[in-house]
Design a protein around this motif. Structure first.
Motif, short mmCIF file in Angstrom:
data_model
loop_
_atom_site.label_atom_id
_atom_site.label_comp_id
_atom_site.label_asym_id
_atom_site.label_seq_id
_atom_site.Cartn_x
_atom_site.Cartn_y
_atom_site.Cartn_z
N TYR A 1 0.86 -1.18 0.00
CA TYR A 1 0.00 0.00 0.00
C TYR A 1 0.90 1.23 0.00
O TYR A 1 1.83 1.33 0.80
CB TYR A 1 -0.91 0.02 1.23
N TYR A 2 0.63 2.15 -0.93
CA TYR A 2 1.40 3.37 -1.06
C TYR A 2 0.46 4.56 -0.96
O TYR A 2 -0.55 4.60 -1.65
CB TYR A 2 2.12 3.42 -2.41
N LYS A 3 0.81 5.53 -0.11
CA LYS A 3 0.00 6.73 0.04
C LYS A 3 0.84 7.93 -0.36
O LYS A 3 1.92 8.17 0.20
CB LYS A 3 -0.47 6.87 1.49
N LEU A 4 0.36 8.64 -1.36
CA LEU A 4 1.02 9.84 -1.83
C LEU A 4 -0.06 10.87 -2.13
O LEU A 4 -1.08 10.54 -2.76
CB LEU A 4 1.84 9.53 -3.10
N ASN A 5 0.14 12.09 -1.66
CA ASN A 5 -0.87 13.15 -1.83
C ASN A 5 -2.24 12.72 -1.32
O ASN A 5 -3.26 12.93 -1.96
CB ASN A 5 -0.97 13.58 -3.31
N GLU A 6 -2.23 12.07 -0.16
CA GLU A 6 -3.46 11.64 0.52
C GLU A 6 -4.25 10.56 -0.24
O GLU A 6 -5.39 10.28 0.10
CB GLU A 6 -4.37 12.83 0.85
N LYS A 7 -3.68 9.98 -1.27
CA LYS A 7 -4.36 8.88 -2.00
C LYS A 7 -3.62 7.58 -1.74
O LYS A 7 -2.40 7.51 -1.92
CB LYS A 7 -4.39 9.17 -3.50
N MET A 8 -4.37 6.55 -1.32
CA MET A 8 -3.78 5.24 -1.04
C MET A 8 -3.96 4.35 -2.27
O MET A 8 -5.04 4.30 -2.85
CB MET A 8 -4.47 4.61 0.17
N HIS A 9 -2.88 3.68 -2.66
CA HIS A 9 -2.91 2.77 -3.81
C HIS A 9 -2.49 1.38 -3.34
O HIS A 9 -1.48 1.24 -2.64
CB HIS A 9 -1.95 3.24 -4.89
#
Length: 183
Positions: free
Chosen positions: A62-70
């Motif tokens: 799980y990757y969170k960048l700019n408040e978006k989790m992928h």
């Protein structure tokens, strides 16, 4: 299989890069918050060959960048080879997608239904002074190159992944993501 078991012990569990993420944030650098949940899943794979010596693992990333989790889950097979530990990637089994493929959601899946990833070049890891390191370069398409380099120890997992399109980096960071075990 002693080396393989030692290798898998380092890799299984829950990891995150919260320490690194907070330090980068304090310095004003854009960097993802990342988590890995790595679970051995041979118990959920039926019809394994009787002489099967590999270990299947689900990596829930799980990757969170700019408040978006992928979410980016993977099914890997680890085997002990004469030159080190080999990581082979498999396609997510039929019936699952990036959002639903987790160890908890996985029902039994038949070994004979599993499909090797045709685009991922297997990685080989070699132990040097208590640290496992290795990786591979894969051509996902004629213009899309994926490069993986990792270092694993009891203290941390260091993961460097980059994507390049026509030689220009479109994903990845100058520094490896440094995961530390949470559980």
């Amino acid at each position: 299989m002693t080396k393989l078991n030692d290798f898998i012990k380092i890799l299984t569990g829950e990891f995150n890069n919260s320490e690194q993420y907070e330090n980068m944030k304090k310095n004003g650098e854009e960097f993802p918050y990342a988590e890995h949940i790595n679970t051995v899943c041979n118990d959920k794979i039926t019809n394994l060959p009787s002489n099967f010596n590999g270990i299947f693992m689900i990596e829930e990333s799980y990757y969170k960048l700019n408040e978006k989790m992928h979410a980016s889950p993977h099914l890997f097979l680890f085997t002990e080879e004469p030159d080190g530990i080999k990581l082979t990637s498999y396609e997510i089994p039929t019936g699952y997608n990036k959002s639903t493929f987790t160890y908890q959601n996985l029902d039994s899946v038949d070994f004979n239904d599993l499909k090797l990833s045709k685009k991922f070049t297997p990685a080989i890891y070699i132990q040097k002074n208590g640290v496992w390191e290795g990786g591979s370069t894969s051509m996902f398409s004629p213009v899309l190159k994926f490069t993986l380099f990792e270092r694993f120890s009891k203290e941390q997992l260091e993961v460097t992944e980059t994507m390049e399109v026509n030689g220009k980096r479109t994903f990845g960071y100058d520094e490896p993501i440094i995961y530390k075990k949470v559980q």
